[in-house]
Structures are given as structure tokens and as C-alpha cells.
Design an enzyme around this catalytic site. Structure first.
Site, PDB file in Angstrom:
ATOM      1  N   LYS A  55       0.894  -1.173   0.000  1.00  0.00           N
ATOM      2  CA  LYS A  55       0.000   0.000   0.000  1.00  0.00           C
ATOM      3  C   LYS A  55       0.929   1.220   0.000  1.00  0.00           C
ATOM      4  O   LYS A  55       1.438   1.637   1.040  1.00  0.00           O
ATOM      5  CB  LYS A  55      -0.880  -0.023   1.255  1.00  0.00           C
ATOM      6  CG  LYS A  55      -2.184   0.761   1.162  1.00  0.00           C
ATOM      7  CD  LYS A  55      -2.048   2.233   0.937  1.00  0.00           C
ATOM      8  CE  LYS A  55      -1.651   3.028   2.158  1.00  0.00           C
ATOM      9  NZ  LYS A  55      -1.355   4.459   1.805  1.00  0.00           N
ATOM     10  N   GLY A  69      -4.505   3.557  -2.067  1.00  0.00           N
ATOM     11  CA  GLY A  69      -5.564   4.128  -1.235  1.00  0.00           C
ATOM     12  C   GLY A  69      -4.986   4.846  -0.039  1.00  0.00           C
ATOM     13  O   GLY A  69      -3.766   4.991   0.094  1.00  0.00           O
ATOM     14  N   GLY A  98      -4.251   5.765   4.074  1.00  0.00           N
ATOM     15  CA  GLY A  98      -3.814   5.021   5.251  1.00  0.00           C
ATOM     16  C   GLY A  98      -4.981   4.635   6.135  1.00  0.00           C
ATOM     17  O   GLY A  98      -5.132   3.470   6.521  1.00  0.00           O
ATOM     18  N   GLY A 112      -8.007   4.346   5.383  1.00  0.00           N
ATOM     19  CA  GLY A 112      -8.959   3.475   4.698  1.00  0.00           C
ATOM     20  C   GLY A 112      -8.376   2.091   4.477  1.00  0.00           C
ATOM     21  O   GLY A 112      -8.285   1.274   5.404  1.00  0.00           O
ATOM     22  N   VAL A 113      -7.930   1.849   3.264  1.00  0.00           N
ATOM     23  CA  VAL A 113      -7.457   0.504   2.911  1.00  0.00           C
ATOM     24  C   VAL A 113      -6.217   0.108   3.734  1.00  0.00           C
ATOM     25  O   VAL A 113      -6.030  -1.071   4.057  1.00  0.00           O
ATOM     26  CB  VAL A 113      -7.205   0.424   1.382  1.00  0.00           C
ATOM     27  CG1 VAL A 113      -5.924   1.124   0.980  1.00  0.00           C
ATOM     28  CG2 VAL A 113      -7.236  -1.001   0.891  1.00  0.00           C
ATOM     29  N   GLY A 114      -5.404   1.109   4.117  1.00  0.00           N
ATOM     30  CA  GLY A 114      -4.198   0.811   4.890  1.00  0.00           C
ATOM     31  C   GLY A 114      -4.546   0.115   6.188  1.00  0.00           C
ATOM     32  O   GLY A 114      -4.007  -0.953   6.520  1.00  0.00           O
ATOM     33  N   GLU A 166       9.803   2.003  10.574  1.00  0.00           N
ATOM     34  CA  GLU A 166      10.862   2.962  10.220  1.00  0.00           C
ATOM     35  C   GLU A 166      10.203   4.330  10.257  1.00  0.00           C
ATOM     36  O   GLU A 166       9.438   4.678   9.349  1.00  0.00           O
ATOM     37  CB  GLU A 166      11.384   2.674   8.803  1.00  0.00           C
ATOM     38  CG  GLU A 166      12.023   1.317   8.633  1.00  0.00           C
ATOM     39  CD  GLU A 166      13.395   1.227   9.275  1.00  0.00           C
ATOM     40  OE1 GLU A 166      14.002   2.279   9.553  1.00  0.00           O
ATOM     41  OE2 GLU A 166      13.840   0.099   9.520  1.00  0.00           O
ATOM     42  N   CYS A 176      13.999  11.449   6.111  1.00  0.00           N
ATOM     43  CA  CYS A 176      13.864  10.998   7.495  1.00  0.00           C
ATOM     44  C   CYS A 176      15.160  11.147   8.260  1.00  0.00           C
ATOM     45  O   CYS A 176      15.150  11.386   9.461  1.00  0.00           O
ATOM     46  CB  CYS A 176      13.371   9.567   7.529  1.00  0.00           C
ATOM     47  SG  CYS A 176      14.378   8.466   6.546  1.00  0.00           S
ATOM     48  N   GLU A 231       9.930  16.920  14.463  1.00  0.00           N
ATOM     49  CA  GLU A 231      10.320  16.722  13.066  1.00  0.00           C
ATOM     50  C   GLU A 231       9.513  17.681  12.201  1.00  0.00           C
ATOM     51  O   GLU A 231       8.290  17.630  12.186  1.00  0.00           O
ATOM     52  CB  GLU A 231      10.036  15.272  12.655  1.00  0.00           C
ATOM     53  CG  GLU A 231      10.460  15.001  11.234  1.00  0.00           C
ATOM     54  CD  GLU A 231      10.166  13.568  10.791  1.00  0.00           C
ATOM     55  OE1 GLU A 231       9.006  13.140  10.881  1.00  0.00           O
ATOM     56  OE2 GLU A 231      11.105  12.889  10.350  1.00  0.00           O
TER      57      GLU A 231
HETATM   58  P1  NAD Z   1       2.638   9.057   6.978  1.00  0.00           P
HETATM   59  O1  NAD Z   1       2.844   8.439   8.295  1.00  0.00           O
HETATM   60  O2  NAD Z   1       1.632  10.110   6.837  1.00  0.00           O
HETATM   61  O3  NAD Z   1       2.255   7.948   5.903  1.00  0.00           O
HETATM   62  C1  NAD Z   1       3.093   6.839   5.645  1.00  0.00           C
HETATM   63  C2  NAD Z   1       2.252   5.709   5.093  1.00  0.00           C
HETATM   64  O4  NAD Z   1       1.429   5.211   6.138  1.00  0.00           O
HETATM   65  C3  NAD Z   1       1.298   6.136   3.972  1.00  0.00           C
HETATM   66  O5  NAD Z   1       1.230   5.115   3.008  1.00  0.00           O
HETATM   67  C4  NAD Z   1      -0.023   6.289   4.695  1.00  0.00           C
HETATM   68  O6  NAD Z   1      -1.125   6.118   3.855  1.00  0.00           O
HETATM   69  C5  NAD Z   1       0.089   5.166   5.709  1.00  0.00           C
HETATM   70  N1  NAD Z   1      -0.763   5.299   6.899  1.00  0.00           N
HETATM   71  C6  NAD Z   1      -0.955   6.407   7.650  1.00  0.00           C
HETATM   72  N2  NAD Z   1      -1.792   6.117   8.672  1.00  0.00           N
HETATM   73  C7  NAD Z   1      -2.126   4.810   8.562  1.00  0.00           C
HETATM   74  C8  NAD Z   1      -2.966   3.922   9.317  1.00  0.00           C
HETATM   75  N3  NAD Z   1      -3.625   4.339  10.385  1.00  0.00           N
HETATM   76  N4  NAD Z   1      -3.059   2.639   8.917  1.00  0.00           N
HETATM   77  C9  NAD Z   1      -2.387   2.210   7.832  1.00  0.00           C
HETATM   78  N5  NAD Z   1      -1.596   2.996   7.073  1.00  0.00           N
HETATM   79  C10 NAD Z   1      -1.460   4.285   7.445  1.00  0.00           C
HETATM   80  O7  NAD Z   1       4.083   9.568   6.508  1.00  0.00           O
HETATM   81  P2  NAD Z   1       4.467  10.381   5.198  1.00  0.00           P
HETATM   82  O8  NAD Z   1       3.985  11.784   5.390  1.00  0.00           O
HETATM   83  O9  NAD Z   1       4.071   9.621   3.980  1.00  0.00           O
HETATM   84  O10 NAD Z   1       6.066  10.324   5.274  1.00  0.00           O
HETATM   85  C11 NAD Z   1       6.803  11.167   6.075  1.00  0.00           C
HETATM   86  C12 NAD Z   1       7.190  10.474   7.367  1.00  0.00           C
HETATM   87  O11 NAD Z   1       7.860   9.267   7.101  1.00  0.00           O
HETATM   88  C13 NAD Z   1       8.167  11.301   8.176  1.00  0.00           C
HETATM   89  O12 NAD Z   1       7.820  11.255   9.531  1.00  0.00           O
HETATM   90  C14 NAD Z   1       9.489  10.598   7.945  1.00  0.00           C
HETATM   91  O13 NAD Z   1      10.451  10.800   8.938  1.00  0.00           O
HETATM   92  C15 NAD Z   1       9.078   9.184   7.843  1.00  0.00           C
HETATM   93  N6  NAD Z   1      10.093   8.417   7.118  1.00  0.00           N
HETATM   94  C16 NAD Z   1      10.870   7.527   7.810  1.00  0.00           C
HETATM   95  C17 NAD Z   1      11.861   6.815   7.151  1.00  0.00           C
HETATM   96  C18 NAD Z   1      12.706   5.813   7.865  1.00  0.00           C
HETATM   97  O14 NAD Z   1      13.308   4.984   7.203  1.00  0.00           O
HETATM   98  N7  NAD Z   1      12.778   5.821   9.179  1.00  0.00           N
HETATM   99  C19 NAD Z   1      12.037   6.999   5.783  1.00  0.00           C
HETATM  100  C20 NAD Z   1      11.227   7.906   5.114  1.00  0.00           C
HETATM  101  C21 NAD Z   1      10.247   8.602   5.794  1.00  0.00           C
END
Ligand code: NAD
Length: 471
Positions: free
Chosen positions: A168, A199, A201, A203-205, A243, A277, A377
């Protein structure tokens, strides 16, 4: 425009009727739309992955490595197309995208294939045969900032381990994931081994995370999402690899070459407009050198060309979205309101860039450890400079964070830098700008997550361990 998910080796029309716009970061125009999958799509993808698992798990590591190498070759053939696509989706300048966004995933597939070929899947301990087996069906959930790189970091080792996968991808930058699905289709990966559902997070996540037929969830994303996913997955005792975010320090020791250290620090902070990140967002410097550091940082930040990701001179592109731009500008305003001193940059957009989600490279000084811009962050091009009086204080400032993803040390004496690096609570420490290594483990301490990606550590994430006691 995409209207299907890739499930069971076929492009299947979405059950979910909602659509998600994917927006160009530089032009603010809609690039494409993808379907917002629903619970039926999630269930179909998990069922396909579950059905494919026994036969995929029974293939040899060499056979699986062969598929990974063919995927790498097919990705490499489409490298320019992928880099272009991600520069539109995310806003990273094309030259960087070509190396990082499109180039690193190729290396991930190749490196994990190599690791799988030499990995000890079995060993004998006294009277026990210990075997490492694939954990089962893996749900991979990924962010938008290095979208295909984060996908490859999960999908390559999961497949190498013998797991089947439902991906996803981020709803903000999902188009590159469609290219990966096409690549798997083109190399004849057996149906159901890799499935793509697009989709949201929430929702389908979340349906995928809660699904009882899923054995493991691997997330790269924000710490907020990590907390929620961990809680949902706990209901079915799934393995969860996280991560997450960071607020990574760079310590400059008093014997370091200041220009080199601060310049590398700016690059480490501003890469991908700070949407990284491992961004080195806190620069911790000797108090006696603070004024010099500020001057170098100011000159360096002001010399950066911000603009169109496809202009060859651009170093910093736009942020990914209006939401992200607004969040970063809010943090800059908060910093000013908290009493930090703006060395350069600020909340107003760069001159002449009124279209696209641009933010000026920003540096703050006179910050205190309790300020939001020091603790949280921001995920944008915002650097804070913190002075220290002795090494113990430098280490204390570096470790004063809920995060522990990355750190850096600059010193004239490498031995001194390594000694200091041992005291920092973080999953990796770059010493004098040491390069990223795709065979080394990557992951966080503290609320930056758990688990490790890349190299043999990345493969182990997706394995169960069984011991057979022999007579
Ligand atoms: P986000 O947490 O908003 O979304 C990440 C993914 O999680 C998306 O696909 C989203 O749809 C899904 N998601 C969100 N809530 C969910 C839920 N309740 N259930 C299932 N899936 C869900 O993050 P973002 O804005 O896409 O990315 C930025 C963040 O990612 C920053 O905090 C960054 O530090 C982190 N990041 C970490 C690393 C690492 O390796 N540690 C690498 C890249 C980015």
C-alpha cells in the site's frame, strides 16, 4: 490515470469508487489519479498473497534472487522514466532523483539478491537444526519522500525471504509503485506474490493492518502512523517493523574543518527540501565558533538555487504538497514566535516562485532545547544551530530527543569522532560525511522505530526461526 489495483498477477478494477488526485509539486496541477481501494480490494489482495505463499516459500533462495535481479534490470531500463515521474510527484530535482529515487531501488534489488544467495537459512546448533523460514504474508506501507526506495527496502527482502507481499504505497506519490507492479508483471513473477493496492492510510491501509490473514506489517512513515499501526496490529499479534521519523543531530567537534562540516551539514539537512527521514536538522557546534558557523550556514543557504526540479541548476525543489508546505511554514512562524533568531530564510516563499510549494532554506540560531523547532520533526528545509561548551554537553544535546534515527560527527581526528559516535543513541552515525551503504543496517532507536532494513539485517526482518530437535 490508473483505475485498477495489481492483484493476483492481473490489473483488477477497484471496488472502491473514490479517486485520489496525484499533484505535481512544482506546477500544482493534477498529474494523474489513482483509485482509493476499499475493504474488498484489501481482502482480494490478501487472499491472493495467502494463496501464493506456499509455492513461493518453497522456491529456492537462488530462484528468488533470480527474480530480484531481473526486476533490477527491468527497473534500470526505466530509470529515466521513474526519476522523471518522482521529480513530478515529490519535487526533487531530476539529477538527484535519477541517482537516489530511481537509482537506489535498482541497487536494493541487486544487493538483497546477493545477500539472499549467501544467507545461512539453516544451521546446526548441537542437536538442533535451526531453520529460518519466511514469516508469511507481508503488508508493506510506505511514505512519499523517497517512495520507490522505501518500497524496494521492504519488497526486495520480503520476496527474497520467501514472503508474499501486499504493497500500500503513499497516496501522495503512488505512481512509481505502479511502474514497479508493471516491472513484476513483465518479468513473470508468479501471480499473487506481489500485489499493489492504492488508497489512503486510514482506509485501505488500516484494513490491511488489521487483517487476520496478514502475518507482518512493515511501515515506513511518521511516528504518529507508527503508533496507530502498532496498536491495530497488536490485536492479532502481528510482527510490526517500523521505520519512523527523526530529528537528527550533527556534532561538529572543535578540531573539524568548519567550512567542510557546515557545508556537509547543510546538504544533510536540505536534501529533498528537508523531506528526508535522516535529515541532519540540529547542528551542534562549539560555542566559541558559533558566529563563524552562523556566517558559513547563512552564506551556504543563500547560495542554494531553489526552483524548477527540471532546471539543471536547481538544488532545492518544491515541497511535496500544499499541506506539507503549510506545515513547514507554520513551524518557521512558531520558531520566530518562540524567540529563536532567524539567520536566513523565513516563512515567505522564495522570490519569483509563486507557483509550486516552495520554502526558503531556513536557519535558526539562539534556540533552546525546549523549543518545538528543536524537538519536533519539521520535514522541511529548516536547520537549528545549538552551541555546546564541552563534549559531554554536545552528546547530551544530541541525545535529547524522542528520536534516534541518524546522527553525524565531524572531527579532525577520526578516532575521536568514532569514540563520540559510540555515545550517540541512534541507528546510524555518519562520520566525516561517510557515504550511505546499502549493505549496512538502517533503522532507528527510540521513537524512530524498531527493526532494520538493508543488507542481511533487512532480510532477517522477514524470517521466522524454527528449531528442530534431532534425536
Ligand atoms: P505518513 O505516516 O503520513 O504515511 C506513511 C504511510 O502510512 C502512507 O502510506 C499512509 O497512507 C500510511 N498510513 C498512515 N496512517 C495509517 C494507518 N492508520 N493505517 C495504515 N496505514 C497508514 O508519513 P508520510 O507523510 O508519507 O512520510 C513522512 C514520514 O515518514 C516522516 O515522519 C518521515 O520521517 C518518515 N520516514 C521515515 C523513514 C525511515 O526509514 N525511518 C524513511 C522515510 C520517511
Amino acid at each position: 490515470m490508473h483505475d485498477s489495483h495489481y492483484i493476483d498477477g492481473r490489473w483488477q478494477p477497484s471496488h472502491g469508487t473514490d479517486r485520489i488526485d496525484v499533484v505535481d509539486a512544482a506546477t500544482e496541477e493534477v498529474l494523474a489519479t489513482v483509485p482509493a481501494g476499499d475493504a474488498d480490494d484489501a481482502n482480494a489482495a490478501v487472499a491472493a498473497a495467502r494463496a501464493a505463499f506456499p509455492s513461493w516459500a518453497a522456491t529456492s533462495p537462488a530462484e528468488r534472487a533470480g527474480y530480484l535481479k531481473r526486476a533490477a534490470e527491468a527497473l534500470q531500463l526505466r530509470q529515466t522514466e521513474i526519476a522523471t515521474l518522482i521529480s513530478h510527484e515529490v519535487g526533487m530535482p531530476f539529477a538527484y532523483s535519477n541517482v537516489v529515487q530511481a537509482g537506489l531501488p535498482v541497487q536494493s534489488f541487486v544487493s538483497i539478491a546477493d545477500v539472499a544467495l549467501s544467507f545461512p537459512f539453516e544451521e546446526q546448533i548441537y542437536n538442533s537444526l535451526v531453520v529460518r523460514e519466511p514469516i508469511g504474508v507481508v503488508v508493506a506501507i510506505t511514505p512519499w519522500n523517497y517512495p520507490l526506495h522505501q518500497i524496494a527496502a521492504k519488497v526486495a527482502p520480503a520476496l527474497a525471504a520467501g514472503c508474499t507481499v501486499v504493497l500500500k504505497p503513499s497516496e501522495v506519490a503512488p505512481l512509481n509503485a505502479y511502474v514497479l507492479a508493471e516491472v513484476f508483471e513483465s518479468i513473470g513473477l508468479p501471480p499473487g506474490v506481489f500485489n499493489l493496492v492504492s488508497g489512503t492510510g486510514a482506509g485501505v491501509g488500516e484494513t490491511l493492518v488489521a487483517h487476520p490473514e496478514v502475518d507482518m506489517v512493515s511501515l515506513t512513515g511518521s511516528t504518529v502512523a507508527g503508533r496507530r499501526i502498532g496498536a491495530v496490529a497488536a490485536q492479532t499479534i502481528k510482527r510490526v517493523a517500523l521505520e519512523l521519523g527523526g530529528k537528527s543531530p550533527l556534532i561538529v567537534l572543535d578540531d573539524a574543518d568548519l567550512v567542510e562540516a557546515v557545508s556537509a551539514g547543510l546538504n544533510g539537512c536540505y536534501l529533498n527540501s528537508g523531506q528526508t527521514c535522516i535529515a541532519l536538522t540540529r547542528m551542534i557546534v562549539p560555542r566559541a565558533r558559533l558566529a563563524e558557523v552562523e556566517a558559513i550556514a547563512k552564506a551556504g543557504a543563500e547560495a542554494i538555487t531553489v526552483g524548477d526540479p527540471f532546471a539543471p541548476t536547481t538544488v532545492l525543489g518544491p515541497l511535496v504538497s500544499a499541506t506539507q508546505r503549510d506545515r513547514v511554514v507554520d513551524y518557521i512562524d512558531i520558531g520566530i514566535a518562540e524567540g529563536a533568531r532567524l539567520v536566513t530564510g523565513g516563512p515567505t516563499p522564495p522570490e519569483g516562485l509563486d507557483r509550486g510549494y516552495y520554502v526558503r532554506p531556513t536557519v535558526f540560531s539562539d534556540v533552546t532545547p525546549d523549543m518545538a523547532i528543536v524537538r519536533e520533526e519539521i520535514f522541511g528545509p529548516v536547520l537549528v544551530i545549538q552551541p555546546y561548551d564541552d563534549e559531554d554537553e554536545a552528546v547530551a544535546l544530541a541525545n535529547d530527543s524522542i528520536y534516534g534515527l541518524n546522527a553525524a560527527v565531524f572531527a579532525g581526528d577520526e578516532t575521536r569522532a568514532i569514540a563520540l559516535a559510540r555515545r550517540i543513541r541512534a541507528g546510524q552515525v555518519q562520520i566525516n560525511d561517510g557515504a550511505f551503504n546499502i549493505y549496512a543496517p538502517f533503522g532507528g532507536y527510540g521513537q524512530s522505530g524498531n527493526g532494520r532494513e538493508f543488507g542481511k539485517w533487512g532480510l532477517e526482518e522477514f524470517l521466522e526461526t524454527k528449531s528442530m530437535q534431532l534425536p
